[in-house]
Every structure is written in C-alpha cells, then in structure tokens.
Design an enzyme around this catalytic site. Sequence first.
Site, mmCIF file in Angstrom:
data_model
loop_
_atom_site.group_PDB
_atom_site.id
_atom_site.type_symbol
_atom_site.label_atom_id
_atom_site.label_comp_id
_atom_site.label_asym_id
_atom_site.label_seq_id
_atom_site.Cartn_x
_atom_site.Cartn_y
_atom_site.Cartn_z
ATOM 1 N N ARG A 206 0.584 -1.419 -0.011
ATOM 2 C CA ARG A 206 -0.044 -0.005 0.098
ATOM 3 C C ARG A 206 0.829 1.470 -0.083
ATOM 4 O O ARG A 206 2.148 1.279 0.294
ATOM 5 C CB ARG A 206 -0.856 -0.143 1.150
ATOM 6 N N GLY A 227 6.304 -2.306 -4.609
ATOM 7 C CA GLY A 227 6.737 -1.483 -3.386
ATOM 8 C C GLY A 227 5.620 -0.443 -3.219
ATOM 9 O O GLY A 227 4.800 -0.318 -4.204
ATOM 10 N N HIS A 228 5.523 0.286 -2.340
ATOM 11 C CA HIS A 228 4.626 1.127 -2.014
ATOM 12 C C HIS A 228 4.841 2.601 -2.916
ATOM 13 O O HIS A 228 5.758 2.949 -3.445
ATOM 14 C CB HIS A 228 4.780 1.921 -0.339
ATOM 15 N N ASN A 229 3.450 3.210 -3.310
ATOM 16 C CA ASN A 229 3.300 4.110 -4.007
ATOM 17 C C ASN A 229 3.847 3.995 -5.460
ATOM 18 O O ASN A 229 4.065 5.047 -6.273
ATOM 19 C CB ASN A 229 4.332 5.437 -3.576
ATOM 20 N N SER A 247 7.475 4.066 -5.043
ATOM 21 C CA SER A 247 7.665 5.023 -5.990
ATOM 22 C C SER A 247 8.032 5.321 -7.430
ATOM 23 O O SER A 247 7.997 6.063 -8.048
ATOM 24 C CB SER A 247 8.172 6.422 -5.340
#
Length: 260
Positions: A206, A227-229, A247
Amino acid sequence: MKLSQIAKILEIEMVGDDKEIKGMNTLMNAGSNEISFFHNDKYLKALPLTKAGAVILDKEFVKHLPVHTTALISDEPYLKMALLTKYFVKPLKRDGKKTISESADIAENVTIGGGSEIGANTTIMSGVVIGGDVVIGENVTIYPNVVIYNDTKITNNVTIHAGSVIGSDGFGYAHTKTGEHVKIYHLGNVEIEEDVEIGANTTIDRGVFESTIIKKGVKIDNLVQIGHNCEVGEYSIMVSQSGLAGSTKLGRNVIMGGQS
C-alpha cells in the site's frame, strides 16, 4: 488531534496557529486539516505552494512556508514524520455491515471485514481474508489464501491467484542518529483497475499516504514484488521475480523480464 498535542508527542516546537489535524499527506496533496513534512531540498519549490495545515521541517526552511501553514520545527523531520504515522493508522474494522451481491460465490471459510463490498458474479475461494472497507467489483476471481488488506479497491474482471498479499505495509523506516529503525506506518491503499491478472504469491504494498496503482490490463506473474506508491501503467507485463522499489512508475505496455 490538535497540532499542540502533536508537538508535545514529538517533543518539538510549534510556530503558528493551533489547528485540528485529521490526517497526513505529501506537500503537494495535503489539505488544510492535514500535516506534511519536508526533508529534502529537491522538494523546496513545493514548500511555498503547499496547502497543508502544518509542516514538520528544519528551522532554516520555515521562511518558505505559506502564511496559512503552521511550522513544527525539528532537525529530524523525516524521523518525526515516521513517529507520527502510528497515530493516524485506522483501526482494523472486523465487524460492521457488508454489501455482498446475491450472485457472488463465496466459500464458507472466507473472512470479510466490516464496510466491504463484493460485486456481482465474483468468486472468492477458500481461506481468503479481506479487510475492512475493501471494494471488490464484478466478475472478480480470488483464489485460495489470498489476503487483501483494508481500504483496497479492486475493479471489474480482475483475477488474483493463490497466496498473494494485496495492501500490506511497504518496507519503510526512518533512522535515529544512533542507528535504530523507526517504522513508517503506511496510511494509503492499493487500487487495481479492470482486466488485471495477478499471479500466485505476489505482493503489492500500500502507499504511504496515497495509492499504489495497478492500471487497466496489467498482467503480473508469480512471485513479483511491487513496493509502496508504485504505478504500473496500462497493459504492462511483469514476469516472475521482477520487482519495483517504492514510488517507481511504469508507463504503458512496459515489459519486465524475469528477475529484473
């Protein structure tokens, strides 16, 4: 909570008006009732433009803040941000009303959290765990032992194979001056658009404050880590054991080979 409470918890100085804060967000997306942070010079241009109610930052950058933004002053803004995230984690929602279509086929030992919605002609197999406030669209197939964390949004015609985990916390830590690791609680979610297929034992983390997004038509193999974002563009393909650090953004029709 009030900014004065936050300043007390973090043991830092507050300069400006006290306000009620309801969440955390990035500099560019924070609103007047949210708090953000600044710790990297490459985001300096965003500082005077922020609409955040407050920003945690080093004293030397206070002069760049808009007049409406309260400053919380620290020489370790990233660490203070990490410490604050745990105070804005939503409680896990086990109980409460669920909206499940009559045409959905759900195995007996599936767990569904409160506030979640399951659309028409969706099949959820044995051992699946779905958190609170999850939205799952129509014609979705979820194979055994998948775990879907709270606030995940899954649209129509999505397939998720066995053992995958959608919406777990990203691997994010801030570090103290003496080397301890402080967890950053991830307050965002995962959004999966239509016609996506996700292979077995794949993990999608998330976002920290916003969403990790898997766009329309993406095909993901087994044993992939996102991974996140991250944002995976339309019709991209990710082959087994490939991975994306936090990201990362892929455009349309990107192909990642195995272990890339």
